[in-house]
Design a protein around this motif. Structure first.
Motif, PDB file in Angstrom:
ATOM      1  N   LEU A   1      22.887 -20.183 -66.475  1.00 38.25           N
ATOM      2  CA  LEU A   1      21.609 -19.603 -66.078  1.00 38.25           C
ATOM      3  C   LEU A   1      21.852 -18.110 -65.985  1.00 38.25           C
ATOM      4  CD1 LEU A   1      20.646 -22.103 -63.247  1.00 38.25           C
ATOM      5  CD2 LEU A   1      19.556 -21.920 -65.493  1.00 38.25           C
ATOM      6  N   MET A   2      20.906 -17.320 -66.521  1.00 39.77           N
ATOM      7  CA  MET A   2      21.139 -15.886 -66.474  1.00 39.77           C
ATOM      8  C   MET A   2      19.937 -15.148 -65.901  1.00 39.77           C
ATOM      9  SD  MET A   2      21.291 -15.426 -70.573  1.00 39.77           S
ATOM     10  CE  MET A   2      20.256 -14.081 -71.137  1.00 39.77           C
ATOM     11  N   ILE A   3      20.250 -14.056 -65.206  1.00 47.35           N
ATOM     12  CA  ILE A   3      19.201 -13.259 -64.570  1.00 47.35           C
ATOM     13  C   ILE A   3      19.487 -11.785 -64.816  1.00 47.35           C
ATOM     14  CG2 ILE A   3      20.426 -13.275 -62.344  1.00 47.35           C
ATOM     15  CD1 ILE A   3      17.670 -13.204 -60.967  1.00 47.35           C
ATOM     16  N   SER A   4      18.435 -11.023 -65.119  1.00 40.37           N
ATOM     17  CA  SER A   4      18.615  -9.593 -65.387  1.00 40.37           C
ATOM     18  C   SER A   4      18.777  -8.832 -64.075  1.00 40.37           C
ATOM     19  CB  SER A   4      17.408  -9.040 -66.146  1.00 40.37           C
ATOM     20  OG  SER A   4      16.282  -9.010 -65.288  1.00 40.37           O
ATOM     21  N   ARG A   5      19.301  -7.634 -64.158  1.00 39.25           N
ATOM     22  CA  ARG A   5      19.464  -6.781 -62.983  1.00 39.25           C
ATOM     23  C   ARG A   5      18.105  -6.539 -62.324  1.00 39.25           C
ATOM     24  NH1 ARG A   5      22.856  -5.001 -58.962  1.00 39.25           N
ATOM     25  NH2 ARG A   5      22.498  -2.845 -58.422  1.00 39.25           N
ATOM     26  N   GLN A   6      17.121  -6.299 -63.178  1.00 36.60           N
ATOM     27  CA  GLN A   6      15.783  -6.018 -62.648  1.00 36.60           C
ATOM     28  C   GLN A   6      15.226  -7.230 -61.899  1.00 36.60           C
ATOM     29  OE1 GLN A   6      13.032  -4.770 -65.657  1.00 36.60           O
ATOM     30  NE2 GLN A   6      11.530  -4.018 -64.160  1.00 36.60           N
TER      31      GLN A   6
ATOM     32  N   GLN B   1      13.822  -8.023 -53.274  1.00 37.18           N
ATOM     33  CA  GLN B   1      12.680  -7.371 -52.621  1.00 37.18           C
ATOM     34  C   GLN B   1      11.662  -8.382 -52.107  1.00 37.18           C
ATOM     35  OE1 GLN B   1      10.961  -4.547 -55.420  1.00 37.18           O
ATOM     36  NE2 GLN B   1      12.962  -3.573 -55.604  1.00 37.18           N
ATOM     37  N   GLU B   2      11.428  -9.418 -52.910  1.00 39.57           N
ATOM     38  CA  GLU B   2      10.293 -10.298 -52.650  1.00 39.57           C
ATOM     39  C   GLU B   2      10.611 -11.440 -51.694  1.00 39.57           C
ATOM     40  OE1 GLU B   2       7.258  -9.662 -53.656  1.00 39.57           O
ATOM     41  OE2 GLU B   2       7.983  -7.820 -54.617  1.00 39.57           O
ATOM     42  N   ILE B   3      11.860 -11.883 -51.711  1.00 38.93           N
ATOM     43  CA  ILE B   3      12.185 -13.071 -50.928  1.00 38.93           C
ATOM     44  C   ILE B   3      13.050 -12.712 -49.723  1.00 38.93           C
ATOM     45  CG2 ILE B   3      13.303 -15.333 -50.980  1.00 38.93           C
ATOM     46  CD1 ILE B   3      12.597 -15.484 -53.942  1.00 38.93           C
ATOM     47  N   PRO B   4      12.483 -12.820 -48.538  1.00 44.59           N
ATOM     48  CA  PRO B   4      13.270 -12.504 -47.339  1.00 44.59           C
ATOM     49  C   PRO B   4      14.524 -13.381 -47.280  1.00 44.59           C
ATOM     50  CG  PRO B   4      10.943 -12.848 -46.795  1.00 44.59           C
ATOM     51  CD  PRO B   4      11.123 -13.286 -48.214  1.00 44.59           C
TER      52      PRO B   4
ATOM     53  N   MET C   1      21.737 -13.161 -48.747  1.00 45.58           N
ATOM     54  CA  MET C   1      22.548 -14.143 -49.472  1.00 45.58           C
ATOM     55  C   MET C   1      23.394 -13.459 -50.544  1.00 45.58           C
ATOM     56  SD  MET C   1      21.090 -17.550 -51.324  1.00 45.58           S
ATOM     57  CE  MET C   1      20.470 -16.652 -52.728  1.00 45.58           C
ATOM     58  N   MET C   2      22.783 -12.548 -51.273  1.00 46.10           N
ATOM     59  CA  MET C   2      23.516 -11.826 -52.305  1.00 46.10           C
ATOM     60  C   MET C   2      24.615 -10.964 -51.693  1.00 46.10           C
ATOM     61  SD  MET C   2      22.197 -12.786 -55.093  1.00 46.10           S
ATOM     62  CE  MET C   2      22.860 -11.671 -56.324  1.00 46.10           C
ATOM     63  N   ARG C   3      24.291 -10.323 -50.581  1.00 45.40           N
ATOM     64  CA  ARG C   3      25.263  -9.451 -49.927  1.00 45.40           C
ATOM     65  C   ARG C   3      26.462 -10.267 -49.461  1.00 45.40           C
ATOM     66  NH1 ARG C   3      26.545  -9.345 -44.561  1.00 45.40           N
ATOM     67  NH2 ARG C   3      24.356  -9.579 -44.012  1.00 45.40           N
ATOM     68  N   MET C   4      26.190 -11.454 -48.928  1.00 50.38           N
ATOM     69  CA  MET C   4      27.297 -12.282 -48.466  1.00 50.38           C
ATOM     70  C   MET C   4      28.133 -12.812 -49.631  1.00 50.38           C
ATOM     71  SD  MET C   4      25.316 -14.095 -45.286  1.00 50.38           S
ATOM     72  CE  MET C   4      26.618 -15.198 -44.781  1.00 50.38           C
ATOM     73  N   GLY C   5      27.473 -13.127 -50.731  1.00 51.70           N
ATOM     74  CA  GLY C   5      28.213 -13.533 -51.930  1.00 51.70           C
ATOM     75  C   GLY C   5      29.102 -12.407 -52.432  1.00 51.70           C
TER      76      GLY C   5
ATOM     77  N   GLN D   1      19.758  -6.279 -39.562  1.00 48.79           N
ATOM     78  CA  GLN D   1      18.567  -7.055 -39.187  1.00 48.79           C
ATOM     79  C   GLN D   1      17.426  -6.168 -38.734  1.00 48.79           C
ATOM     80  OE1 GLN D   1      19.738  -9.916 -36.155  1.00 48.79           O
ATOM     81  NE2 GLN D   1      21.318 -10.693 -37.532  1.00 48.79           N
ATOM     82  N   GLU D   2      17.762  -5.127 -37.995  1.00 43.64           N
ATOM     83  CA  GLU D   2      16.726  -4.359 -37.307  1.00 43.64           C
ATOM     84  C   GLU D   2      16.133  -3.231 -38.150  1.00 43.64           C
ATOM     85  OE1 GLU D   2      15.495  -5.213 -34.403  1.00 43.64           O
ATOM     86  OE2 GLU D   2      16.856  -6.950 -34.353  1.00 43.64           O
ATOM     87  N   ILE D   3      16.939  -2.687 -39.034  1.00 43.53           N
ATOM     88  CA  ILE D   3      16.462  -1.494 -39.737  1.00 43.53           C
ATOM     89  C   ILE D   3      16.195  -1.825 -41.209  1.00 43.53           C
ATOM     90  CG2 ILE D   3      17.049   0.855 -40.429  1.00 43.53           C
ATOM     91  CD1 ILE D   3      18.734   1.079 -37.913  1.00 43.53           C
ATOM     92  N   PRO D   4      14.918  -1.817 -41.592  1.00 44.85           N
ATOM     93  CA  PRO D   4      14.603  -2.119 -42.991  1.00 44.85           C
ATOM     94  C   PRO D   4      15.314  -1.127 -43.909  1.00 44.85           C
ATOM     95  CG  PRO D   4      12.603  -2.015 -41.642  1.00 44.85           C
ATOM     96  CD  PRO D   4      13.732  -1.511 -40.790  1.00 44.85           C
ATOM     97  N   GLY D   5      15.926  -1.635 -44.934  1.00 43.21           N
ATOM     98  CA  GLY D   5      16.633  -0.767 -45.878  1.00 43.21           C
ATOM     99  C   GLY D   5      18.111  -0.615 -45.565  1.00 43.21           C
ATOM    100  N   TRP D   6      18.504  -0.951 -44.335  1.00 41.40           N
ATOM    101  CA  TRP D   6      19.923  -0.787 -43.964  1.00 41.40           C
ATOM    102  C   TRP D   6      20.806  -1.758 -44.752  1.00 41.40           C
ATOM    103  CZ3 TRP D   6      21.744   3.086 -40.848  1.00 41.40           C
ATOM    104  CH2 TRP D   6      23.103   3.044 -40.532  1.00 41.40           C
ATOM    105  N   GLU D   7      20.363  -2.986 -44.847  1.00 39.53           N
ATOM    106  CA  GLU D   7      21.163  -3.957 -45.583  1.00 39.53           C
ATOM    107  C   GLU D   7      21.257  -3.580 -47.069  1.00 39.53           C
ATOM    108  OE1 GLU D   7      19.969  -8.185 -45.528  1.00 39.53           O
ATOM    109  OE2 GLU D   7      22.120  -8.602 -45.602  1.00 39.53           O
TER     110      GLU D   7
END
Lengths: 189, 189
Positions: free
Chosen positions: A104-109, A116-119, A124-128, B116-122
DNA sequence: TAAAAAGATTGACAATAGTCAATAAATCAT
DNA sequence: ATGATTTATTGACTATTGTCAATCTTTTTA
Protein backbone atom coordinates in the motif's frame (compact mmCIF):
# COMPACT_ATOMS: atom_id res chain seq x y z
CA UNK A 1 -9.94 -0.83 4.48
CA UNK A 2 -7.21 -3.36 3.86
CA UNK A 3 -7.13 -5.76 6.81
CA UNK A 4 -3.38 -5.42 7.19
CA UNK A 5 -3.71 -1.68 7.52
CA UNK A 6 -6.67 -2.07 9.85
CA UNK A 7 -4.56 -4.28 12.08
CA UNK A 8 -1.83 -1.66 12.03
CA UNK A 9 -4.21 0.98 13.41
CA UNK A 10 -5.71 -1.28 16.03
CA UNK A 11 -5.28 -0.01 19.55
CA UNK A 12 -3.72 3.19 18.28
CA UNK A 13 -6.59 5.07 16.74
CA UNK A 14 -10.31 4.69 16.08
CA UNK A 15 -11.73 6.16 12.90
CA UNK A 16 -15.17 7.42 11.98
CA UNK A 17 -16.66 6.15 8.71
CA UNK A 18 -15.73 9.38 6.94
CA UNK A 19 -12.19 9.24 8.28
CA UNK A 20 -11.88 5.64 7.17
CA UNK A 21 -12.94 6.62 3.67
CA UNK A 22 -10.36 9.38 3.64
CA UNK A 23 -7.67 6.92 4.68
CA UNK A 24 -8.77 4.49 2.00
CA UNK A 25 -8.64 7.15 -0.68
CA UNK A 26 -5.06 8.03 0.30
CA UNK A 27 -3.56 4.52 0.27
CA UNK A 28 -3.15 3.05 -3.22
CA UNK A 29 -2.59 -0.69 -3.61
CA UNK A 30 0.34 -1.93 -5.68
CA UNK A 31 1.61 -5.36 -6.65
CA UNK A 32 5.24 -5.88 -7.61
CA UNK A 33 7.32 -8.63 -9.20
CA UNK A 34 10.53 -9.94 -7.74
CA UNK A 35 13.37 -7.57 -8.53
CA UNK A 36 11.12 -4.72 -9.62
CA UNK A 37 12.54 -1.25 -9.02
CA UNK A 38 10.12 1.04 -7.17
CA UNK A 39 12.37 4.06 -7.04
CA UNK A 40 15.46 4.83 -9.07
CA UNK A 41 18.38 6.74 -7.64
CA UNK A 42 18.09 10.40 -8.61
CA UNK A 43 14.30 10.48 -8.54
CA UNK A 44 12.20 11.87 -5.72
CA UNK A 45 10.63 9.30 -3.38
CA UNK A 46 6.99 10.24 -3.83
CA UNK A 47 5.59 7.40 -1.74
CA UNK A 48 5.79 5.84 1.64
CA UNK A 49 5.22 2.09 1.30
CA UNK A 50 3.44 -0.26 3.65
CA UNK A 51 4.41 -3.88 3.02
CA UNK A 52 1.38 -6.17 3.24
CA UNK A 53 3.31 -9.14 1.89
CA UNK A 54 6.84 -9.48 0.62
CA UNK A 55 9.96 -7.45 1.23
CA UNK A 56 11.55 -4.23 -0.01
CA UNK A 57 15.09 -3.07 0.21
CA UNK A 58 16.39 0.46 0.15
CA UNK A 59 19.90 0.42 -1.26
CA UNK A 60 22.77 2.61 -2.36
CA UNK A 61 24.80 2.19 -5.52
CA UNK A 62 28.24 3.48 -6.38
CA UNK A 63 29.59 4.21 -9.84
CA UNK A 64 31.67 1.03 -9.78
CA UNK A 65 28.48 -1.04 -9.50
CA UNK A 66 28.82 -1.92 -5.82
CA UNK A 67 25.63 -1.90 -3.76
CA UNK A 68 24.81 -1.34 -0.10
CA UNK A 69 21.56 -2.12 1.64
CA UNK A 70 20.46 0.77 3.82
CA UNK A 71 17.22 -0.77 5.04
CA UNK A 72 15.05 -3.81 4.65
CA UNK A 73 11.29 -3.48 5.00
CA UNK A 74 9.23 -6.55 5.85
CA UNK A 75 5.56 -7.37 6.31
CA UNK A 76 3.53 -4.92 8.37
CA UNK A 77 6.17 -2.25 8.27
CA UNK A 78 6.32 1.16 6.64
CA UNK A 79 9.34 2.38 4.76
CA UNK A 80 10.77 4.37 1.89
CA UNK A 81 13.87 6.31 0.91
CA UNK A 82 13.21 8.48 3.91
CA UNK A 83 15.45 11.53 3.40
CA UNK A 84 14.10 11.92 -0.13
CA UNK A 85 10.49 11.38 0.92
CA UNK A 86 10.61 13.90 3.75
CA UNK A 87 12.47 16.59 1.90
CA UNK A 88 11.04 15.75 -1.54
CA UNK A 89 14.48 15.94 -3.08
CA UNK A 90 16.27 13.47 -5.40
CA UNK A 91 17.12 10.24 -3.65
CA UNK A 92 20.64 8.87 -3.30
CA UNK A 93 19.07 5.48 -2.58
CA UNK A 94 16.95 3.22 -4.77
CA UNK A 95 14.12 0.92 -3.72
CA UNK A 96 13.66 -2.61 -5.01
CA UNK A 97 11.13 -5.33 -4.37
CA UNK A 98 13.03 -8.42 -3.21
CA UNK A 99 10.03 -10.73 -3.68
CA UNK A 100 6.68 -10.56 -5.41
CA UNK A 101 5.07 -8.14 -2.98
CA UNK A 102 1.78 -6.59 -2.07
CA UNK A 103 2.05 -2.96 -1.06
CA UNK A 104 0.00 0.00 0.00
CA UNK A 105 1.47 3.36 -0.88
CA UNK A 106 0.75 6.91 0.20
CA UNK A 107 2.17 10.18 -1.11
CA UNK A 108 3.85 12.75 1.14
CA UNK A 109 1.01 15.13 0.45
CA UNK A 110 -1.69 12.62 1.34
CA UNK A 111 0.25 11.66 4.43
CA UNK A 112 0.20 15.28 5.50
CA UNK A 113 -3.50 15.55 4.77
CA UNK A 114 -4.19 12.62 7.08
CA UNK A 115 -2.11 14.23 9.81
CA UNK A 116 -4.05 17.46 9.45
CA UNK A 117 -7.51 15.98 9.12
CA UNK A 118 -7.54 13.08 11.53
CA UNK A 119 -6.96 13.84 15.20
CA UNK A 120 -4.43 11.41 16.60
CA UNK A 121 -2.98 10.48 13.21
CA UNK A 122 0.07 12.68 13.60
CA UNK A 123 0.63 11.30 17.10
CA UNK A 124 0.57 7.80 15.66
CA UNK A 125 3.02 8.78 12.95
CA UNK A 126 5.25 10.56 15.43
CA UNK A 127 5.37 7.49 17.64
CA UNK A 128 6.15 5.27 14.67
CA UNK A 129 8.90 7.66 13.73
CA UNK A 130 10.32 7.47 17.24
CA UNK A 131 10.57 3.69 16.97
CA UNK A 132 12.18 3.84 13.53
CA UNK A 133 14.66 6.36 14.82
CA UNK A 134 15.44 4.14 17.79
CA UNK A 135 16.02 1.19 15.46
CA UNK A 136 18.43 3.26 13.41
CA UNK A 137 20.27 4.42 16.54
CA UNK A 138 20.68 0.80 17.55
CA UNK A 139 22.00 -0.03 14.09
CA UNK A 140 24.58 2.77 14.41
CA UNK A 141 25.61 1.34 17.76
CA UNK A 142 26.09 -2.12 16.36
CA UNK A 143 28.14 -0.71 13.49
CA UNK A 144 30.51 1.29 15.69
CA UNK A 145 30.85 -1.09 18.62
CA UNK A 146 30.71 -4.59 17.13
CA UNK A 147 32.79 -6.51 14.63
CA UNK A 148 31.32 -8.36 11.66
CA UNK A 149 30.88 -11.63 13.50
CA UNK A 150 29.08 -10.07 16.47
CA UNK A 151 26.77 -8.16 14.14
CA UNK A 152 25.94 -11.35 12.28
CA UNK A 153 25.24 -13.23 15.49
CA UNK A 154 22.85 -10.54 16.68
CA UNK A 155 21.08 -10.53 13.34
CA UNK A 156 20.68 -14.29 13.60
CA UNK A 157 19.18 -13.96 17.05
CA UNK A 158 16.87 -11.05 16.34
CA UNK A 159 15.89 -11.70 12.72
CA UNK A 160 16.45 -15.36 11.90
CA UNK A 161 13.77 -15.28 9.19
CA UNK A 162 15.64 -12.57 7.35
CA UNK A 163 18.69 -14.75 6.90
CA UNK A 164 16.74 -17.62 5.38
CA UNK A 165 14.70 -15.37 3.18
CA UNK A 166 17.25 -13.12 1.54
CA UNK A 167 20.35 -13.87 -0.52
CA UNK A 168 23.70 -13.74 1.16
CA UNK A 169 24.78 -10.72 -0.81
CA UNK A 170 21.96 -8.56 0.55
CA UNK A 171 22.57 -9.60 4.15
CA UNK A 172 26.26 -8.88 3.74
CA UNK A 173 25.49 -5.40 2.36
CA UNK A 174 23.15 -4.79 5.25
CA UNK A 175 25.81 -5.76 7.78
CA UNK A 176 28.36 -3.59 6.00
CA UNK A 177 30.65 -6.48 5.03
CA UNK A 178 31.52 -8.38 1.85
CA UNK A 179 29.66 -11.51 0.92
CA UNK A 180 32.84 -13.55 1.16
CA UNK A 181 33.36 -12.43 4.74
CA UNK A 182 29.77 -13.34 5.56
CA UNK A 183 30.22 -16.76 4.01
CA UNK A 184 33.27 -17.35 6.21
CA UNK A 185 31.48 -16.16 9.34
CA UNK A 186 28.70 -18.64 8.72
CA UNK A 187 31.06 -21.59 8.58
CA UNK A 188 33.12 -20.41 11.55
CA UNK A 189 30.31 -19.98 14.06
CA UNK B 1 11.51 32.69 27.53
CA UNK B 2 15.17 31.93 26.99
CA UNK B 3 16.27 33.72 23.82
CA UNK B 4 17.94 30.59 22.44
CA UNK B 5 14.68 28.69 22.77
CA UNK B 6 12.74 31.61 21.35
CA UNK B 7 14.98 31.57 18.32
CA UNK B 8 14.41 27.86 17.97
CA UNK B 9 10.65 28.37 17.71
CA UNK B 10 10.89 31.29 15.32
CA UNK B 11 9.11 30.72 12.05
CA UNK B 12 7.77 27.39 13.29
CA UNK B 13 5.17 28.33 15.82
CA UNK B 14 3.65 31.40 17.45
CA UNK B 15 2.62 31.18 21.09
CA UNK B 16 0.04 33.03 23.12
CA UNK B 17 1.15 34.47 26.44
CA UNK B 18 -0.41 31.57 28.33
CA UNK B 19 1.24 29.04 26.04
CA UNK B 20 4.57 30.77 26.49
CA UNK B 21 4.21 30.52 30.24
CA UNK B 22 3.43 26.83 29.94
CA UNK B 23 6.55 26.31 27.83
CA UNK B 24 8.63 28.25 30.35
CA UNK B 25 7.34 26.16 33.21
CA UNK B 26 8.33 22.96 31.40
CA UNK B 27 11.92 23.84 30.49
CA UNK B 28 14.28 23.88 33.45
CA UNK B 29 17.67 25.60 33.14
CA UNK B 30 20.81 23.71 34.08
CA UNK B 31 24.49 24.59 34.13
CA UNK B 32 27.14 21.90 33.93
CA UNK B 33 30.86 21.63 34.45
CA UNK B 34 33.26 20.08 31.98
CA UNK B 35 33.14 16.31 32.27
CA UNK B 36 29.97 16.24 34.35
CA UNK B 37 27.83 13.16 33.89
CA UNK B 38 24.18 14.00 33.18
CA UNK B 39 22.97 10.43 32.84
CA UNK B 40 24.60 7.23 34.01
CA UNK B 41 24.28 4.00 32.10
CA UNK B 42 21.50 1.92 33.62
CA UNK B 43 19.37 4.89 34.64
CA UNK B 44 16.33 6.13 32.77
CA UNK B 45 16.84 9.23 30.63
CA UNK B 46 14.26 11.48 32.21
CA UNK B 47 15.15 14.59 30.24
CA UNK B 48 15.54 15.86 26.73
CA UNK B 49 18.31 18.48 26.67
CA UNK B 50 18.54 21.62 24.61
CA UNK B 51 22.09 22.90 24.39
CA UNK B 52 22.20 26.70 24.71
CA UNK B 53 25.97 26.74 25.03
CA UNK B 54 28.53 23.95 25.16
CA UNK B 55 28.42 20.37 24.01
CA UNK B 56 27.09 17.04 25.21
CA UNK B 57 28.04 13.58 24.15
CA UNK B 58 25.96 10.44 24.35
CA UNK B 59 28.28 7.47 24.69
CA UNK B 60 28.43 3.74 25.25
CA UNK B 61 30.75 1.93 27.60
CA UNK B 62 31.84 -1.68 27.65
CA UNK B 63 32.97 -3.66 30.64
CA UNK B 64 36.60 -3.44 29.54
CA UNK B 65 36.43 0.34 29.86
CA UNK B 66 36.25 1.13 26.15
CA UNK B 67 33.92 3.93 25.10
CA UNK B 68 31.99 4.79 21.96
CA UNK B 69 30.36 8.08 21.11
CA UNK B 70 26.88 7.56 19.79
CA UNK B 71 25.99 11.21 19.30
CA UNK B 72 27.33 14.67 19.84
CA UNK B 73 24.94 17.51 20.62
CA UNK B 74 26.01 21.07 19.96
CA UNK B 75 24.55 24.54 20.44
CA UNK B 76 20.93 25.01 19.44
CA UNK B 77 20.28 21.30 19.17
CA UNK B 78 18.12 18.94 21.16
CA UNK B 79 19.32 15.55 22.27
CA UNK B 80 19.32 12.83 24.88
CA UNK B 81 19.75 9.06 25.21
CA UNK B 82 16.84 8.73 22.86
CA UNK B 83 15.77 5.07 23.17
CA UNK B 84 15.73 5.40 26.94
CA UNK B 85 13.90 8.73 26.90
CA UNK B 86 11.18 7.56 24.53
CA UNK B 87 10.58 4.21 26.17
CA UNK B 88 11.44 5.35 29.72
CA UNK B 89 13.59 2.29 30.24
CA UNK B 90 17.18 2.01 31.55
CA UNK B 91 19.69 3.50 29.17
CA UNK B 92 22.58 1.58 27.66
CA UNK B 93 24.20 4.93 26.94
CA UNK B 94 25.47 7.64 29.26
CA UNK B 95 25.46 11.40 28.74
CA UNK B 96 28.36 13.66 29.57
CA UNK B 97 28.97 17.37 29.28
CA UNK B 98 32.11 17.89 27.19
CA UNK B 99 32.44 21.54 28.14
CA UNK B 100 30.99 23.85 30.76
CA UNK B 101 27.53 24.03 29.27
CA UNK B 102 24.26 25.87 29.59
CA UNK B 103 21.25 23.64 29.06
CA UNK B 104 17.49 23.67 29.08
CA UNK B 105 15.89 20.38 29.97
CA UNK B 106 12.38 19.00 29.69
CA UNK B 107 10.93 15.75 31.00
CA UNK B 108 9.18 13.20 28.79
CA UNK B 109 5.94 13.94 30.58
CA UNK B 110 6.20 17.70 30.15
CA UNK B 111 7.15 17.19 26.53
CA UNK B 112 3.94 15.24 26.05
CA UNK B 113 1.95 17.91 27.83
CA UNK B 114 3.24 20.53 25.41
CA UNK B 115 2.30 18.34 22.46
CA UNK B 116 -1.19 17.90 23.83
CA UNK B 117 -1.78 21.46 24.90
CA UNK B 118 -0.20 23.56 22.21
CA UNK B 119 -1.53 23.17 18.67
CA UNK B 120 1.37 22.83 16.27
CA UNK B 121 3.85 21.73 18.94
CA UNK B 122 3.65 18.08 18.02
CA UNK B 123 4.05 18.95 14.34
CA UNK B 124 7.19 20.88 15.20
CA UNK B 125 8.51 17.94 17.24
CA UNK B 126 7.62 15.49 14.49
CA UNK B 127 9.48 17.54 11.93
CA UNK B 128 12.50 17.81 14.20
CA UNK B 129 12.37 14.07 14.66
CA UNK B 130 12.29 13.56 10.89
CA UNK B 131 15.48 15.57 10.54
CA UNK B 132 17.20 13.72 13.38
CA UNK B 133 16.19 10.43 11.81
CA UNK B 134 17.55 11.56 8.44
CA UNK B 135 20.84 12.51 10.07
CA UNK B 136 21.08 9.07 11.62
CA UNK B 137 20.28 7.37 8.30
CA UNK B 138 23.07 9.35 6.71
CA UNK B 139 25.41 8.28 9.49
CA UNK B 140 24.51 4.63 8.86
CA UNK B 141 25.24 5.14 5.18
CA UNK B 142 28.63 6.61 5.89
CA UNK B 143 29.45 3.73 8.23
CA UNK B 144 28.54 0.99 5.75
CA UNK B 145 29.77 2.57 2.52
CA UNK B 146 32.88 4.53 3.47
CA UNK B 147 36.24 3.64 4.97
CA UNK B 148 37.73 5.50 7.94
CA UNK B 149 39.58 8.05 5.85
CA UNK B 150 36.54 8.98 3.77
CA UNK B 151 34.44 9.34 6.90
CA UNK B 152 37.02 11.63 8.45
CA UNK B 153 37.24 13.77 5.31
CA UNK B 154 33.48 14.22 5.24
CA UNK B 155 33.44 15.14 8.92
CA UNK B 156 36.14 17.72 8.25
CA UNK B 157 34.10 19.23 5.44
CA UNK B 158 30.74 19.22 7.20
CA UNK B 159 31.73 19.86 10.82
CA UNK B 160 35.18 21.46 10.89
CA UNK B 161 34.41 23.12 14.22
CA UNK B 162 33.82 19.77 15.85
CA UNK B 163 37.33 18.60 15.09
CA UNK B 164 38.96 21.64 16.64
CA UNK B 165 36.70 21.59 19.64
CA UNK B 166 36.77 17.99 20.82
CA UNK B 167 39.62 15.68 21.79
CA UNK B 168 40.87 13.19 19.26
CA UNK B 169 39.60 10.27 21.26
CA UNK B 170 35.98 11.43 21.07
CA UNK B 171 36.11 12.08 17.35
CA UNK B 172 37.66 8.66 16.80
CA UNK B 173 34.89 7.01 18.82
CA UNK B 174 32.33 8.92 16.85
CA UNK B 175 33.81 7.75 13.56
CA UNK B 176 34.00 4.20 14.84
CA UNK B 177 37.79 3.96 14.69
CA UNK B 178 40.68 3.93 17.17
CA UNK B 179 42.41 7.13 18.14
CA UNK B 180 45.67 5.86 16.72
CA UNK B 181 44.07 5.31 13.33
CA UNK B 182 42.60 8.80 13.44
CA UNK B 183 45.96 10.27 14.30
CA UNK B 184 47.46 8.52 11.28
CA UNK B 185 44.67 9.66 8.97
CA UNK B 186 45.28 13.25 9.97
CA UNK B 187 48.94 13.13 9.00
CA UNK B 188 48.28 11.21 5.78
CA UNK B 189 45.70 13.53 4.24
C1' DT C 1 14.98 -32.19 -17.67
C1' DA C 2 18.95 -29.84 -19.30
C1' DA C 3 21.23 -25.74 -20.01
C1' DA C 4 21.93 -21.29 -18.28
C1' DA C 5 22.09 -18.04 -14.81
C1' DA C 6 22.60 -16.63 -10.28
C1' DG C 7 24.32 -17.33 -5.76
C1' DA C 8 27.58 -19.33 -2.35
C1' DT C 9 31.97 -21.06 -0.93
C1' DT C 10 36.89 -21.33 -0.75
C1' DG C 11 41.83 -20.10 -1.52
C1' DA C 12 45.56 -16.77 -1.95
C1' DC C 13 46.93 -12.47 -1.17
C1' DA C 14 46.51 -7.37 -0.08
C1' DA C 15 44.86 -3.61 2.45
C1' DT C 16 42.81 -1.61 6.27
C1' DA C 17 42.44 -0.92 10.95
C1' DG C 18 43.39 -2.52 15.82
C1' DT C 19 46.50 -3.31 19.80
C1' DC C 20 50.29 -2.57 22.72
C1' DA C 21 54.04 0.18 23.95
C1' DA C 22 57.01 4.13 23.92
C1' DT C 23 57.53 8.88 23.36
C1' DA C 24 56.15 13.63 22.55
C1' DA C 25 53.08 17.42 23.10
C1' DA C 26 49.59 19.93 25.21
C1' DT C 27 46.84 21.11 29.11
C1' DC C 28 45.82 21.69 33.93
C1' DA C 29 46.43 22.79 38.69
C1' DT C 30 49.10 24.40 42.36
C1' DA D 1 56.02 28.85 35.95
C1' DT D 2 56.53 23.93 36.75
C1' DG D 3 55.51 19.52 37.79
C1' DA D 4 51.64 16.40 36.97
C1' DT D 5 48.19 14.71 34.16
C1' DT D 6 45.99 14.11 30.11
C1' DT D 7 46.10 13.81 25.17
C1' DA D 8 48.34 12.94 20.70
C1' DT D 9 51.69 10.78 17.83
C1' DT D 10 54.52 7.14 16.14
C1' DG D 11 56.48 2.36 15.62
C1' DA D 12 56.09 -2.60 15.40
C1' DC D 13 53.24 -6.16 15.00
C1' DT D 14 48.65 -8.59 14.65
C1' DA D 15 43.99 -9.35 13.35
C1' DT D 16 40.24 -8.48 10.59
C1' DT D 17 38.21 -7.76 6.43
C1' DG D 18 38.41 -6.89 1.39
C1' DT D 19 39.53 -8.23 -3.39
C1' DC D 20 40.12 -11.24 -7.15
C1' DA D 21 39.64 -15.62 -9.04
C1' DA D 22 38.21 -20.33 -9.32
C1' DT D 23 34.94 -23.73 -8.19
C1' DC D 24 30.80 -25.60 -6.50
C1' DT D 25 25.78 -25.32 -5.64
C1' DT D 26 21.27 -23.85 -6.22
C1' DT D 27 17.70 -21.81 -8.75
C1' DT D 28 15.52 -20.40 -13.07
C1' DT D 29 13.91 -20.90 -17.36
C1' DA D 30 13.46 -22.62 -21.88
Amino acid sequence: MHPALQQQLEGKITLTTEQEQLVNSCYKPRLTKRGEILLEKGNVARYLFFVVKGCLRVFLTKDDGSEWTRFLIFENHFGTAFPSFVQQKPSVAAIQSMEASELLMISRQDSQILMQEIPGWETMMRMGLELDYIASIERIESLITLDAKERYNILMQTQPGLIQRLPNKIIADYLGISQETLSRLKSKK
